[in-house]
Design a protein around this motif. Sequence first.
Motif, PDB file in Angstrom:
ATOM      1  N   ASP A  49     -11.684 -13.989 -11.196  1.00 56.33           N
ATOM      2  CA  ASP A  49     -12.957 -13.261 -11.189  1.00 56.33           C
ATOM      3  C   ASP A  49     -12.757 -11.803 -11.595  1.00 56.33           C
ATOM      4  O   ASP A  49     -11.709 -11.212 -11.307  1.00 56.33           O
ATOM      5  N   PRO A  50     -13.772 -11.194 -12.225  1.00 55.21           N
ATOM      6  CA  PRO A  50     -13.685  -9.761 -12.548  1.00 55.21           C
ATOM      7  C   PRO A  50     -13.392  -8.938 -11.301  1.00 55.21           C
ATOM      8  O   PRO A  50     -13.821  -9.291 -10.194  1.00 55.21           O
ATOM      9  N   LEU A  51     -12.659  -7.856 -11.491  1.00 51.88           N
ATOM     10  CA  LEU A  51     -12.220  -7.028 -10.370  1.00 51.88           C
ATOM     11  C   LEU A  51     -13.222  -5.913 -10.089  1.00 51.88           C
ATOM     12  O   LEU A  51     -13.874  -5.407 -10.996  1.00 51.88           O
ATOM     13  N   SER A  52     -13.301  -5.521  -8.825  1.00 53.33           N
ATOM     14  CA  SER A  52     -14.216  -4.476  -8.390  1.00 53.33           C
ATOM     15  C   SER A  52     -13.436  -3.270  -7.874  1.00 53.33           C
ATOM     16  O   SER A  52     -12.696  -3.384  -6.886  1.00 53.33           O
ATOM     17  N   LEU A  53     -13.619  -2.123  -8.523  1.00 53.57           N
ATOM     18  CA  LEU A  53     -13.005  -0.892  -8.045  1.00 53.57           C
ATOM     19  C   LEU A  53     -13.559  -0.539  -6.664  1.00 53.57           C
ATOM     20  O   LEU A  53     -12.817  -0.083  -5.792  1.00 53.57           O
ATOM     21  N   ASP A  54     -14.857  -0.760  -6.469  1.00 54.83           N
ATOM     22  CA  ASP A  54     -15.480  -0.452  -5.182  1.00 54.83           C
ATOM     23  C   ASP A  54     -14.865  -1.270  -4.051  1.00 54.83           C
ATOM     24  O   ASP A  54     -14.641  -0.751  -2.961  1.00 54.83           O
ATOM     25  N   GLU A  55     -14.580  -2.553  -4.312  1.00 55.86           N
ATOM     26  CA  GLU A  55     -13.983  -3.417  -3.288  1.00 55.86           C
ATOM     27  C   GLU A  55     -12.610  -2.883  -2.861  1.00 55.86           C
ATOM     28  O   GLU A  55     -12.307  -2.796  -1.668  1.00 55.86           O
ATOM     29  N   VAL A  56     -11.804  -2.510  -3.838  1.00 54.63           N
ATOM     30  CA  VAL A  56     -10.451  -2.027  -3.543  1.00 54.63           C
ATOM     31  C   VAL A  56     -10.514  -0.672  -2.850  1.00 54.63           C
ATOM     32  O   VAL A  56      -9.821  -0.438  -1.854  1.00 54.63           O
TER      33      VAL A  56
ATOM     34  N   VAL B  27      -5.949  -4.844 -13.451  1.00 52.38           N
ATOM     35  CA  VAL B  27      -5.329  -4.639 -12.144  1.00 52.38           C
ATOM     36  C   VAL B  27      -5.941  -3.394 -11.497  1.00 52.38           C
ATOM     37  O   VAL B  27      -6.254  -2.413 -12.176  1.00 52.38           O
ATOM     38  N   VAL B  28      -6.133  -3.480 -10.174  1.00 53.87           N
ATOM     39  CA  VAL B  28      -6.587  -2.333  -9.392  1.00 53.87           C
ATOM     40  C   VAL B  28      -5.693  -2.257  -8.159  1.00 53.87           C
ATOM     41  O   VAL B  28      -5.489  -3.258  -7.471  1.00 53.87           O
ATOM     42  N   ALA B  29      -5.158  -1.068  -7.918  1.00 50.96           N
ATOM     43  CA  ALA B  29      -4.306  -0.842  -6.745  1.00 50.96           C
ATOM     44  C   ALA B  29      -4.722   0.471  -6.104  1.00 50.96           C
ATOM     45  O   ALA B  29      -5.074   1.427  -6.808  1.00 50.96           O
ATOM     46  N   ALA B  30      -4.675   0.516  -4.795  1.00 45.33           N
ATOM     47  CA  ALA B  30      -5.019   1.741  -4.080  1.00 45.33           C
ATOM     48  C   ALA B  30      -4.202   1.840  -2.799  1.00 45.33           C
ATOM     49  O   ALA B  30      -3.888   0.825  -2.173  1.00 45.33           O
ATOM     50  N   VAL B  31      -3.884   3.083  -2.444  1.00 46.01           N
ATOM     51  CA  VAL B  31      -3.134   3.358  -1.221  1.00 46.01           C
ATOM     52  C   VAL B  31      -3.715   4.607  -0.577  1.00 46.01           C
ATOM     53  O   VAL B  31      -3.979   5.596  -1.269  1.00 46.01           O
ATOM     54  N   SER B  32      -3.916   4.552   0.732  1.00 49.21           N
ATOM     55  CA  SER B  32      -4.302   5.753   1.467  1.00 49.21           C
ATOM     56  C   SER B  32      -3.155   6.139   2.397  1.00 49.21           C
ATOM     57  O   SER B  32      -2.503   5.280   2.988  1.00 49.21           O
ATOM     58  N   CYS B  33      -2.919   7.440   2.465  1.00 47.11           N
ATOM     59  CA  CYS B  33      -1.848   8.009   3.284  1.00 47.11           C
ATOM     60  C   CYS B  33      -2.364   9.299   3.923  1.00 47.11           C
ATOM     61  O   CYS B  33      -3.393   9.836   3.507  1.00 47.11           O
ATOM     62  N   PRO B  34      -1.627   9.846   4.883  1.00 41.93           N
ATOM     63  CA  PRO B  34      -2.056  11.098   5.496  1.00 41.93           C
ATOM     64  C   PRO B  34      -2.187  12.256   4.500  1.00 41.93           C
ATOM     65  O   PRO B  34      -3.049  13.117   4.665  1.00 41.93           O
ATOM     66  N   HIS B  35      -1.353  12.276   3.454  1.00 43.99           N
ATOM     67  CA  HIS B  35      -1.363  13.379   2.485  1.00 43.99           C
ATOM     68  C   HIS B  35      -1.366  12.839   1.058  1.00 43.99           C
ATOM     69  O   HIS B  35      -0.876  11.741   0.785  1.00 43.99           O
ATOM     70  N   ARG B  36      -1.885  13.643   0.112  1.00 46.52           N
ATOM     71  CA  ARG B  36      -2.048  13.179  -1.269  1.00 46.52           C
ATOM     72  C   ARG B  36      -0.734  12.850  -1.960  1.00 46.52           C
ATOM     73  O   ARG B  36      -0.661  11.859  -2.686  1.00 46.52           O
ATOM     74  N   ALA B  37       0.311  13.634  -1.771  1.00 45.56           N
ATOM     75  CA  ALA B  37       1.579  13.376  -2.463  1.00 45.56           C
ATOM     76  C   ALA B  37       2.135  12.011  -2.068  1.00 45.56           C
ATOM     77  O   ALA B  37       2.644  11.267  -2.911  1.00 45.56           O
TER      78      ALA B  37
END
Length: 165
Positions: free
Chosen positions: A37-44, A119-129
């Motif tokens: 299925d097409p990927l959703s940036l909003d979902e990720v 492909v869509v990948a995302a990561v959240s961390c305490p700091h941007r670096a």
Amino acid sequence: MTHLPDGSASASSASTVSSVSDAPDEDPIRLLAVREDPLSLDEVYAAVGDDAAGGIALFVGTVRDHDDGRPVTSLHYSAHPGAAAELRRVAEKVAADFPVRALAAVHRTGRLAVGEVAVVAAVSCPHRAEAFAACERLVEDLKHEVPVWKHQFFADGDEEWVGAC
């Protein structure tokens, strides 16, 4: 149905992991999938939201119109039946090596036209670096370790497999 480089077929696989939580001992891997299925940036993006994160890095890979100076008309991605398990292994390693609050990655299979999201990948961390570094590692390891193969089709009618054994 996903077609493999050897001509065989496999069913697409997907894995979705629970929603956002503030509990630090909860699994930070929120969404992993290999699907047609097409990927959703909003979902990720929504999957990696976390109040304790000061930075979210999001990567979007798209089908470009050329490769090595040759015009590309489309791609076809195929995945090994074990691709989702390998994606989880890669994600777990990134989550162990960085202070990840939440992580998500989705890879498309099937026929994609120029401009479509692969492909869509995302990561959240305490700091941007940390978020940038973790997301880069996630994408690089996904590309090199998860058994997803790219079949390119060129404007001159030629075609080639990329990354296939």
